[in-house]
Write a protein that holds these residues in place. Sequence first.
Motif, PDB file in Angstrom:
ATOM      1  N   PRO A   1       1.147  -1.108   0.259  1.00  0.00           N
ATOM      2  CA  PRO A   1       0.276   0.162  -0.294  1.00  0.00           C
ATOM      3  C   PRO A   1       0.709   1.179  -0.681  1.00  0.00           C
ATOM      4  N   SER A   2       1.786   0.991   0.610  1.00  0.00           N
ATOM      5  CA  SER A   2       2.527   2.275   1.443  1.00  0.00           C
ATOM      6  C   SER A   2       4.375   1.915   0.672  1.00  0.00           C
ATOM      7  N   GLU A   3       4.971   3.024   0.203  1.00  0.00           N
ATOM      8  CA  GLU A   3       6.419   3.183   0.706  1.00  0.00           C
ATOM      9  C   GLU A   3       7.088   4.718   0.576  1.00  0.00           C
ATOM     10  N   ALA A   4       8.061   5.054   1.387  1.00  0.00           N
ATOM     11  CA  ALA A   4       8.580   5.964   1.727  1.00  0.00           C
ATOM     12  C   ALA A   4       9.694   5.499   1.472  1.00  0.00           C
ATOM     13  N   VAL A   5      10.202   7.363   1.065  1.00  0.00           N
ATOM     14  CA  VAL A   5      11.854   7.356   0.259  1.00  0.00           C
ATOM     15  C   VAL A   5      11.924   8.337   0.866  1.00  0.00           C
ATOM     16  N   ALA A   6      13.284   8.386   0.652  1.00  0.00           N
ATOM     17  CA  ALA A   6      13.686   9.651   1.436  1.00  0.00           C
ATOM     18  C   ALA A   6      14.456  10.370  -0.521  1.00  0.00           C
ATOM     19  N   PRO A   7      14.637  11.783  -0.387  1.00  0.00           N
ATOM     20  CA  PRO A   7      15.159  12.813  -1.541  1.00  0.00           C
ATOM     21  C   PRO A   7      16.790  12.302  -1.975  1.00  0.00           C
ATOM     22  N   GLY A   8      16.537  11.697  -2.949  1.00  0.00           N
ATOM     23  CA  GLY A   8      18.097  11.341  -3.488  1.00  0.00           C
ATOM     24  C   GLY A   8      18.405   9.999  -3.276  1.00  0.00           C
ATOM     25  N   LYS A   9      17.399   8.580  -2.530  1.00  0.00           N
ATOM     26  CA  LYS A   9      18.156   7.693  -2.426  1.00  0.00           C
ATOM     27  C   LYS A   9      16.856   6.930  -3.562  1.00  0.00           C
ATOM     28  N   THR A  10      16.661   5.542  -3.438  1.00  0.00           N
ATOM     29  CA  THR A  10      16.327   4.484  -3.976  1.00  0.00           C
ATOM     30  C   THR A  10      14.918   4.112  -3.717  1.00  0.00           C
ATOM     31  N   ALA A  11      13.580   4.566  -4.549  1.00  0.00           N
ATOM     32  CA  ALA A  11      12.620   3.067  -4.072  1.00  0.00           C
ATOM     33  C   ALA A  11      12.273   2.149  -5.103  1.00  0.00           C
ATOM     34  N   ALA A  12      11.667   1.193  -4.121  1.00  0.00           N
ATOM     35  CA  ALA A  12      11.823  -0.140  -5.059  1.00  0.00           C
ATOM     36  C   ALA A  12       9.865  -0.253  -4.944  1.00  0.00           C
ATOM     37  N   ILE A  13       9.198  -0.517  -6.033  1.00  0.00           N
ATOM     38  CA  ILE A  13       8.561  -0.489  -5.390  1.00  0.00           C
ATOM     39  C   ILE A  13       7.907  -2.090  -6.119  1.00  0.00           C
TER      40      ILE A  13
ATOM     41  N   LYS B   1     -12.092 -14.959 -21.481  1.00  0.00           N
ATOM     42  CA  LYS B   1     -13.593 -14.912 -21.700  1.00  0.00           C
ATOM     43  C   LYS B   1     -14.136 -14.186 -19.991  1.00  0.00           C
ATOM     44  N   THR B   2     -13.916 -14.929 -19.028  1.00  0.00           N
ATOM     45  CA  THR B   2     -14.010 -15.409 -17.810  1.00  0.00           C
ATOM     46  C   THR B   2     -13.919 -14.008 -16.579  1.00  0.00           C
ATOM     47  N   GLU B   3     -12.687 -13.722 -17.072  1.00  0.00           N
ATOM     48  CA  GLU B   3     -12.202 -12.485 -16.158  1.00  0.00           C
ATOM     49  C   GLU B   3     -11.652 -10.951 -16.098  1.00  0.00           C
ATOM     50  N   PRO B   4     -11.632 -10.036 -15.928  1.00  0.00           N
ATOM     51  CA  PRO B   4     -11.454  -8.740 -16.585  1.00  0.00           C
ATOM     52  C   PRO B   4     -10.042  -8.744 -16.940  1.00  0.00           C
ATOM     53  N   ASN B   5      -9.989  -8.929 -18.344  1.00  0.00           N
ATOM     54  CA  ASN B   5      -9.258  -8.761 -19.619  1.00  0.00           C
ATOM     55  C   ASN B   5      -7.339  -7.460 -19.150  1.00  0.00           C
ATOM     56  N   TRP B   6      -7.851  -6.119 -18.589  1.00  0.00           N
ATOM     57  CA  TRP B   6      -7.166  -5.409 -17.946  1.00  0.00           C
ATOM     58  C   TRP B   6      -6.948  -5.560 -17.217  1.00  0.00           C
ATOM     59  N   VAL B   7      -6.134  -5.977 -15.588  1.00  0.00           N
ATOM     60  CA  VAL B   7      -5.591  -5.425 -14.686  1.00  0.00           C
ATOM     61  C   VAL B   7      -5.385  -5.300 -13.583  1.00  0.00           C
ATOM     62  N   PHE B   8      -5.468  -4.282 -13.152  1.00  0.00           N
ATOM     63  CA  PHE B   8      -4.851  -3.276 -12.023  1.00  0.00           C
ATOM     64  C   PHE B   8      -4.396  -4.028 -10.920  1.00  0.00           C
ATOM     65  N   GLY B   9      -3.312  -3.728 -10.259  1.00  0.00           N
ATOM     66  CA  GLY B   9      -2.528  -4.315  -9.140  1.00  0.00           C
ATOM     67  C   GLY B   9      -3.840  -2.827  -8.380  1.00  0.00           C
ATOM     68  N   GLY B  10      -2.999  -2.945  -6.616  1.00  0.00           N
ATOM     69  CA  GLY B  10      -4.211  -1.851  -5.706  1.00  0.00           C
ATOM     70  C   GLY B  10      -3.243  -0.791  -5.788  1.00  0.00           C
ATOM     71  N   GLY B  11      -2.009  -0.831  -6.309  1.00  0.00           N
ATOM     72  CA  GLY B  11      -1.175   0.432  -5.975  1.00  0.00           C
ATOM     73  C   GLY B  11      -0.763   0.506  -5.041  1.00  0.00           C
ATOM     74  N   THR B  12       0.571   1.408  -5.344  1.00  0.00           N
ATOM     75  CA  THR B  12       1.816   1.768  -3.738  1.00  0.00           C
ATOM     76  C   THR B  12       1.741   3.907  -3.657  1.00  0.00           C
ATOM     77  N   LYS B  13       1.050   3.611  -3.040  1.00  0.00           N
ATOM     78  CA  LYS B  13       1.243   5.178  -2.108  1.00  0.00           C
ATOM     79  C   LYS B  13       2.681   6.068  -2.568  1.00  0.00           C
ATOM     80  N   LEU B  14       3.836   6.303  -2.775  1.00  0.00           N
ATOM     81  CA  LEU B  14       5.321   6.591  -2.113  1.00  0.00           C
ATOM     82  C   LEU B  14       5.333   8.462  -1.712  1.00  0.00           C
ATOM     83  N   THR B  15       5.619   8.287  -0.904  1.00  0.00           N
ATOM     84  CA  THR B  15       5.878   9.172  -0.283  1.00  0.00           C
ATOM     85  C   THR B  15       7.128   9.462  -0.138  1.00  0.00           C
ATOM     86  N   VAL B  16       7.662  11.026  -0.438  1.00  0.00           N
ATOM     87  CA  VAL B  16       8.927  11.364  -0.142  1.00  0.00           C
ATOM     88  C   VAL B  16       9.351  11.892   1.117  1.00  0.00           C
TER      89      VAL B  16
END
Lengths: 110, 124
Positions: A8-20, A94-109
């Motif tokens: 659901p969420s990730e937090a990272v400091a400026p200049g660092k690397t975020a991995a989602i 034919k029985t499931e949604p063809n385009w599937v999205f993840g629930g999303g990750t909120k990135l906080t800097v």
Amino acid sequence: SYVLTQPPSEAVAPGKTAAITCEGDNIGSKSVYWYQKKPRQPPVLIIFDSTDRASGIPERFSASNSANTATLTISWVEGGDEADYFCQVWVNSKTEPNWVFGGGTKLTVL
Amino acid sequence: QVTLKESGPTLVKPTQALTLTCTFSGFSLNTYTKGVAWIRQPPGKALEWLALIYWDDNKRYNPYLKSRLAISGDTSKNQVVLTMTNMDPVDTATYFCAHRLCSGGACHDAFDVWGQGIMVTVSS
């Protein structure tokens, strides 16, 4: 149905690397797409075909996809990267949604 | 340059039908490989794909909502219309239309250009 799981969420400091991460059953066999979504703005495609940057996207954004996990990596994180990030795949069904999205990750800097 | 814009009512009552129009420019829907989708996002929730229409009028629907959805295209007006029947408060969301990604001679099952979205509230 095919499910994509993101933290659901990730937090990272400026200049660092975020991995989602985006987990799905054998997602490594699928093409994964990543979108950046800021409040009151439409989603922006940032990665297509699992690893290719969309037009105009900085090289700081990269992605990988293997086994059951796809990962979006943002290097040298900036304040402007604060947003929700969604992964997406296409499912041949034919029985499931063809385009599937993840629930999303909120990135906080921090 | 591809652009899309959604229009329609921003408030509908429960049980009413919702009709949204996506007016686009920069491409023709009857061009080989083209597609336009509708996708929504309830407040604070994830994106959800609703329907897509291809250049050849082939249509795909989210099976969980298929009985309530109808998508159509009007190539003369450069428009795609989505109708959703029997609206409920849980259908309150921002509705987007989006252009199918085609790049480097290949098309992908994703979306590269989105409209700004239209916020639809379902309430009596």
